[in-house]
Design a protein around this motif. Sequence first.
Motif, PDB file in Angstrom:
ATOM      1  N   LYS A  56       1.010   2.593   7.933  1.00 52.66           N
ATOM      2  CA  LYS A  56       0.489   1.352   7.343  1.00 52.66           C
ATOM      3  C   LYS A  56       1.281   0.883   6.127  1.00 52.66           C
ATOM      4  O   LYS A  56       1.158  -0.274   5.727  1.00 52.66           O
ATOM      5  CB  LYS A  56      -1.004   1.523   7.027  1.00 52.66           C
ATOM      6  CG  LYS A  56      -1.844   1.614   8.307  1.00 52.66           C
ATOM      7  CD  LYS A  56      -3.321   1.763   8.019  1.00 52.66           C
ATOM      8  CE  LYS A  56      -4.134   1.745   9.308  1.00 52.66           C
ATOM      9  NZ  LYS A  56      -3.839   2.889  10.206  1.00 52.66           N
ATOM     10  N   LEU A  81      -5.594  -0.783   0.343  1.00 60.55           N
ATOM     11  CA  LEU A  81      -4.880  -1.095   1.573  1.00 60.55           C
ATOM     12  C   LEU A  81      -4.170  -2.440   1.505  1.00 60.55           C
ATOM     13  O   LEU A  81      -4.434  -3.267   0.626  1.00 60.55           O
ATOM     14  CB  LEU A  81      -5.833  -1.050   2.769  1.00 60.55           C
ATOM     15  CG  LEU A  81      -7.017  -2.031   2.823  1.00 60.55           C
ATOM     16  CD1 LEU A  81      -6.601  -3.392   3.383  1.00 60.55           C
ATOM     17  CD2 LEU A  81      -8.145  -1.461   3.657  1.00 60.55           C
ATOM     18  N   THR A 117      -4.908   4.556   5.297  1.00 59.84           N
ATOM     19  CA  THR A 117      -5.023   3.175   4.836  1.00 59.84           C
ATOM     20  C   THR A 117      -4.447   2.956   3.441  1.00 59.84           C
ATOM     21  O   THR A 117      -4.091   1.834   3.090  1.00 59.84           O
ATOM     22  CB  THR A 117      -6.497   2.736   4.798  1.00 59.84           C
ATOM     23  OG1 THR A 117      -7.219   3.559   3.877  1.00 59.84           O
ATOM     24  CG2 THR A 117      -7.128   2.824   6.179  1.00 59.84           C
ATOM     25  N   CYS A 174       0.819  -1.213   0.000  1.00 61.45           N
ATOM     26  CA  CYS A 174       0.000   0.000   0.000  1.00 61.45           C
ATOM     27  C   CYS A 174       0.856   1.266   0.000  1.00 61.45           C
ATOM     28  O   CYS A 174       2.008   1.271   0.449  1.00 61.45           O
ATOM     29  CB  CYS A 174      -0.960  -0.001   1.181  1.00 61.45           C
ATOM     30  SG  CYS A 174      -0.159   0.111   2.804  1.00 61.45           S
ATOM     31  N   HIS A 181      -2.461  -2.660   7.566  1.00 63.81           N
ATOM     32  CA  HIS A 181      -3.603  -2.221   8.364  1.00 63.81           C
ATOM     33  C   HIS A 181      -3.916  -3.311   9.381  1.00 63.81           C
ATOM     34  O   HIS A 181      -4.409  -4.383   9.023  1.00 63.81           O
ATOM     35  CB  HIS A 181      -4.799  -1.971   7.442  1.00 63.81           C
ATOM     36  CG  HIS A 181      -5.943  -1.295   8.128  1.00 63.81           C
ATOM     37  ND1 HIS A 181      -6.128  -1.325   9.487  1.00 63.81           N
ATOM     38  CD2 HIS A 181      -6.982  -0.557   7.637  1.00 63.81           C
ATOM     39  CE1 HIS A 181      -7.210  -0.650   9.808  1.00 63.81           C
ATOM     40  NE2 HIS A 181      -7.740  -0.166   8.701  1.00 63.81           N
ATOM     41  N   PRO A 225       0.068   4.832   1.317  1.00 59.63           N
ATOM     42  CA  PRO A 225      -0.796   5.825   1.965  1.00 59.63           C
ATOM     43  C   PRO A 225      -0.538   7.251   1.482  1.00 59.63           C
ATOM     44  O   PRO A 225       0.609   7.690   1.386  1.00 59.63           O
ATOM     45  CB  PRO A 225      -0.444   5.673   3.448  1.00 59.63           C
ATOM     46  CG  PRO A 225       0.071   4.281   3.570  1.00 59.63           C
ATOM     47  CD  PRO A 225       0.804   4.025   2.290  1.00 59.63           C
TER      48      PRO A 225
END
Length: 376
Positions: free
Chosen positions: A299, A195, A271, A185, A304, A187
């Motif tokens: 994350k 995510l 996320t 991921c 997550h 963010p």
Amino acid sequence: MSRVVISRIATVTALGDGLDQLWQRLLHGDSGISPLSRFSCENYISRYAACIEALQTSKDASLQDSILARVATQMPDIPGDSRLLVASTKGEIDRLTATCRRGDALPESVLFEPFAAKVARYFGLSATGCNINAACASSTIAVARAAAMIASGEVESVLVYAADLVSEFVFSGFSALQALSDEPCRPFDQRRKGLTLGEAGIALLLMSESCAHRRGELPQAYVVGWGVANDAHHVTAPARDGCGLILAIQQALKKAEIKTSQVAAINAHGTGTIYNDAMELTAFNAVFGESLPPLHGVKGSLGHCLGAAGGVEIAIASRSLQQQLIPGTVGCLDAEAAGQGQLSSIPQKISGDYLLSSNSGFGGINATVILQGVAS
């Protein structure tokens, strides 16, 4: 009102055991995200997750037992009369999955009440407490609830324990929602795709300042503000205008009795999904305006961690205040326009006494906690 202290912290994540190791690896820009081997990803849109190394299970034990044992080892001899708040969205989901696939009747042990009782036994607590299941804001709300109990004088000591697993049940659900990224991921990056799931175990021991002093506990940070709000917009999607998060932040600022200009940094939920990240930046800009401080998300390093996400991030936030530094946002190479200048893929220096940590979850849930650093 009693002042609320975070006196002890224990963590187990995809970046190792203990906050010291976690902090150093975050500063180095490490990521625990890698191809999954726990189950086949052939039918899913991603093959990545951030899993804890060397988890062990057996016919009579869950992967949660392995996490719990490793967390509890880091936090011995806590007050036996401490209240317990557990925060988990799925608990021992691996046992539930195995039971369903065998077609067996569901054992009582897969429910949250036995899970909380197990946590209490590991830490030597006299009361089993309860589990808070508030989607991805679960442990943030648990910390807020613990702080409220202590501040009001109801109790002197509360243990918050949060843990969730990477399971095929949850993985398949996020895949069906098209919420997973087919790469690690990113963010707040303009090219983010979704995510990456992670897992963690976290324990935070909160005490009144007088109790901590009496027991010789050294404060790691103070919990001075908290807020919880629901935007009542959609089962899985956040309100685009960030109304729920805005309200939660305003509540936390009011509780802490501080101005927006006093917040040195923000630990965002981040996320990596298109709409969550955009909503957060909308909310932060609405509340802070020109005083928007540096912000980051973890994350891209930890995945997550569902109900445990907020607890891990509050632990990291306490160290950020101590070091006056926030880790970089791994995966954020080209920041969303609304966050440019405040987001960085490398660590950023900060200056100030307060840090805000926020989390948002399914069902429109938003929660924030404001920490105050400990004066040197």
